[in-house]
Design a protein around this motif. Structure first.
Motif, mmCIF file in Angstrom:
data_model
loop_
_atom_site.group_PDB
_atom_site.id
_atom_site.type_symbol
_atom_site.label_atom_id
_atom_site.label_comp_id
_atom_site.label_asym_id
_atom_site.label_seq_id
_atom_site.Cartn_x
_atom_site.Cartn_y
_atom_site.Cartn_z
ATOM 1 N N THR A 3 0.864 -1.275 -0.073
ATOM 2 C CA THR A 3 0.174 -0.036 0.212
ATOM 3 C C THR A 3 0.789 1.251 0.091
ATOM 4 O OG1 THR A 3 -0.079 0.068 2.075
ATOM 5 C CG2 THR A 3 -1.879 -1.242 1.150
ATOM 6 N N HIS A 4 2.315 1.084 0.371
ATOM 7 C CA HIS A 4 2.864 2.384 0.521
ATOM 8 C C HIS A 4 4.103 2.318 -0.613
ATOM 9 C CE1 HIS A 4 1.533 3.738 4.284
ATOM 10 N NE2 HIS A 4 1.618 2.538 4.591
ATOM 11 N N SER A 5 4.435 3.515 -1.207
ATOM 12 C CA SER A 5 5.173 3.627 -2.306
ATOM 13 C C SER A 5 6.828 3.614 -1.688
ATOM 14 C CB SER A 5 5.246 4.758 -3.124
ATOM 15 O OG SER A 5 5.337 5.601 -2.614
ATOM 16 N N ARG A 6 7.774 3.233 -2.502
ATOM 17 C CA ARG A 6 8.972 3.105 -1.947
ATOM 18 C C ARG A 6 9.469 4.460 -1.341
ATOM 19 N NH1 ARG A 6 13.701 0.641 -1.168
ATOM 20 N NH2 ARG A 6 15.618 1.530 -1.612
ATOM 21 N N ASP A 45 13.193 9.736 -6.858
ATOM 22 C CA ASP A 45 14.496 9.166 -7.062
ATOM 23 C C ASP A 45 15.267 8.937 -5.787
ATOM 24 O OD1 ASP A 45 15.193 11.743 -6.164
ATOM 25 O OD2 ASP A 45 16.466 12.153 -8.420
ATOM 26 N N LEU A 46 14.604 9.166 -4.598
ATOM 27 C CA LEU A 46 15.298 9.096 -3.116
ATOM 28 C C LEU A 46 16.689 9.751 -2.819
ATOM 29 C CD1 LEU A 46 15.152 5.003 -2.773
ATOM 30 C CD2 LEU A 46 13.239 6.931 -2.276
ATOM 31 N N ARG A 47 16.992 11.045 -3.734
ATOM 32 C CA ARG A 47 17.881 11.635 -3.576
ATOM 33 C C ARG A 47 17.783 13.037 -2.590
ATOM 34 N NH1 ARG A 47 22.054 10.302 -6.900
ATOM 35 N NH2 ARG A 47 21.267 8.960 -8.773
ATOM 36 N N VAL A 48 16.439 13.446 -2.400
ATOM 37 C CA VAL A 48 16.138 14.531 -1.556
ATOM 38 C C VAL A 48 15.288 14.169 -0.442
ATOM 39 C CG1 VAL A 48 15.497 16.981 -1.603
ATOM 40 C CG2 VAL A 48 16.885 16.266 -3.663
ATOM 41 N N ALA A 49 15.400 14.511 0.785
ATOM 42 C CA ALA A 49 14.647 14.074 1.906
ATOM 43 C C ALA A 49 14.097 15.433 2.672
ATOM 44 C CB ALA A 49 15.048 13.193 2.897
ATOM 45 N N ARG A 50 12.959 15.930 2.365
ATOM 46 C CA ARG A 50 12.563 17.219 3.165
ATOM 47 C C ARG A 50 11.927 16.878 4.350
ATOM 48 N NH1 ARG A 50 12.839 21.771 2.000
ATOM 49 N NH2 ARG A 50 12.957 21.715 -0.341
ATOM 50 N N VAL A 51 12.616 17.224 5.543
ATOM 51 C CA VAL A 51 12.124 16.662 7.032
ATOM 52 C C VAL A 51 11.542 17.754 7.652
ATOM 53 C CG1 VAL A 51 13.212 15.963 9.313
ATOM 54 C CG2 VAL A 51 14.443 15.451 7.024
ATOM 55 N N PHE A 52 10.315 17.413 7.921
ATOM 56 C CA PHE A 52 9.354 18.607 8.435
ATOM 57 C C PHE A 52 9.588 18.428 10.198
ATOM 58 C CE2 PHE A 52 7.882 17.991 4.609
ATOM 59 C CZ PHE A 52 7.426 19.202 3.902
ATOM 60 N N TYR A 53 9.482 19.382 10.736
ATOM 61 C CA TYR A 53 9.699 19.507 12.193
ATOM 62 C C TYR A 53 8.785 20.688 12.877
ATOM 63 C CZ TYR A 53 12.753 23.567 12.254
ATOM 64 O OH TYR A 53 13.065 24.871 11.992
ATOM 65 N N SER A 54 8.101 20.456 14.241
ATOM 66 C CA SER A 54 7.736 21.392 14.754
ATOM 67 C C SER A 54 8.209 21.835 16.224
ATOM 68 C CB SER A 54 6.273 21.048 15.112
ATOM 69 O OG SER A 54 6.072 19.854 15.926
#
Length: 119
Positions: A3-6, A45-54
């Motif tokens: 059910t989840h994409s990579r 493409d798994l080259r960028v990860a945007r990490v959200f924080y609060s």
């Protein structure tokens, strides 16, 4: 089929890895306040990860935390790559999650309406 994409699965693993880094207190920059990782969005493409924080605090504290997180990006990238076992090390970007504050504001307004209406 799953059910989840990579990218979603990798994002969840990255979120868990960063959570462990924070829980162990490995980010020792005094500018970084108490933060919560609310989500991670990974490019296809798994080259960028945007990490959200609060976080809770003033605008100045939020700016200082952002500076500290930006300075720690290299360390976090190395640790995440080791923990998640990826072929390509994703570039990490930290972004403040405005949605948590907006949700609090909506809750507060709803409570005010309920009190005025006598619910």
């Amino acid at each position: 089929m799953s059910t989840h994409s990579r990218p979603e699965r990798v994002g969840q693993e990255i979120q868990a890895a960063i959570g462990q880094i924070l829980a162990r207190g490995e980010l020792r920059d005094p500018r970084i306040g108490y933060i919560t990782i609310t989500g991670v969005k990974v490019s296809p493409d798994l080259r960028v990860a945007r990490v959200f924080y609060s976080m809770i605090g003033s605008e100045k504290e939020r700016e200082e935390t952002q500076k500290g997180l930006d300075a720690a990006k290299g360390f976090v990238r190395r640790e995440v790559t080791a923990a998640v076992n990826l072929r390509v090390s994703p570039e990490i970007f930290f972004t403040f999650d405005e949605s948590v504050g907006e949700g609090d504001k909506i809750d507060r307004l709803l409570r005010e309406v309920r009190e005025k209406e006598g619910w």
